[in-house]
Design an enzyme around this catalytic site. Structure first.
Site, short mmCIF file in Angstrom:
data_model
loop_
_atom_site.label_atom_id
_atom_site.label_comp_id
_atom_site.label_asym_id
_atom_site.label_seq_id
_atom_site.Cartn_x
_atom_site.Cartn_y
_atom_site.Cartn_z
N LYS A 16 3.27 -4.66 -8.70
CA LYS A 16 1.92 -4.90 -9.88
C LYS A 16 1.91 -3.76 -11.05
CE LYS A 16 -1.24 -6.03 -6.41
NZ LYS A 16 0.23 -5.71 -5.26
N ARG A 55 9.57 4.56 -3.24
CA ARG A 55 8.32 4.41 -4.30
C ARG A 55 7.97 6.38 -4.08
NH1 ARG A 55 3.56 1.07 -4.96
NH2 ARG A 55 2.68 1.03 -2.56
N ARG A 67 0.23 -1.83 6.09
CA ARG A 67 -0.05 -2.90 5.52
C ARG A 67 0.65 -3.79 4.99
NH1 ARG A 67 1.65 1.76 0.82
NH2 ARG A 67 0.23 0.34 -0.95
N ARG A 103 -8.76 -8.54 -2.75
CA ARG A 103 -7.62 -8.49 -1.41
C ARG A 103 -7.66 -9.46 -0.54
NH1 ARG A 103 -5.24 -3.27 -2.59
NH2 ARG A 103 -3.29 -2.84 -1.47
N ARG A 107 3.35 9.29 -1.39
CA ARG A 107 2.16 8.29 -0.92
C ARG A 107 2.02 8.82 0.31
NH1 ARG A 107 -0.61 3.26 -4.43
NH2 ARG A 107 -0.87 3.03 -1.99
#
Ligand code: AMP
Length: 209
Positions: free
Chosen positions: A14, A123, A167, A87, A156
């Site tokens: 996204k 990532r 998550r 969310r 992160r």
């Protein structure tokens, strides 16, 4: 131009697609994750509380994130890509009210959740969080450095494996039911987010035309 709501699990692309479309089409990108990270970087008491929640992979309260979102958008003059909000079903209902009278499309980034842990743990982001890379599928030209700004690339805290697994659980529990909410309204557009970055952009552009 319609507002766009991007939904899909963490790591589905996204943020990457938001960056592409904002430059190509003139959207304003609003990511509640970025707004929260900016609050954390201020080092306030509130920022520290938010940081604890984010680093555990849980969701920040609906009230707080809604307040932050409302304070950072101006629907009278801009078209937005909403990334990371809503969310859960409650937030989807809130966004419906916020967007009342404005046209919008909901784009669902469909991916195989099994592959996502690998995708997210690879990532890396520029130190200001604005540019996103993947060590496997979209590596920087020079190791550890952002192609566009030369900033160091970082991982992160919540992209580390233990947090990512939580998550994913939060996603199945809280966010997935929202997909049916939009499907039942007949406004859900699906893109195959397993494909290359370029292909996903093309699929989204097709929805927009
Ligand atoms: P993201 O950058 O979208 O992956 O979000 C990172 C983290 O910020 C999430 O794991 C949540 O802890 C928090 N967060 C972002 N958006 C929301 C939201 N709409 N509601 C609650 N928490 C959020």
């Amino acid at each position: 131009m319609k507002n766009l709501i991007f939904i899909g699990p963490p790591g589905c692309g996204k943020g990457t697609q938001s960056n592409i479309l904002k430059d190509a089409k003139g959207y304003t990108h609003v990511s509640t994750g970025d707004l929260l990270r900016s609050e954390v970087s201020k080092g306030t008491d509130l920022g520290r509380k938010i940081s604890d929640v984010m680093e555990s992979g849980e969701l920040v309260t609906d009230e707080l994130v809604t307040e932050l979102l409302k304070a950072n958008i101006d629907l009278s003059s801009k078209q937005y890509i909403f990334d990371g909000f809503p969310r859960n079903v409650k937030q989807a209902e809130i966004l419906d009210q916020i967007l009342e009278g404005s046209d919008y499309s909901v784009i669902y980034f469909k991916v195989d959740v099994e592959n996502l842990v690998g995708r997210i743990t690879n990532r890396r982001v520029s130190s200001d969080g604005k540019h996103i890379y993947n060590l496997i599928s979209n590596p920087p030209k020079e190791d550890g450095k952002c192609d566009q700004t030369g900033q160091f690339l970082i991982q992160r805290e919540d992209d580390k494996e233990e947090v990512v697994r939580n998550r994913m659980d939060v996603y199945s529990r809280e966010t997935e039911p929202m997909i049916d909410f939009y499907r039942s309204k007949n406004i859900l557009e699906e893109v195959d987010a397993e494909k290359s970055i370029e292909s996903v952009t093309e699929q989204i552009e097709r929805v927009l035309n």
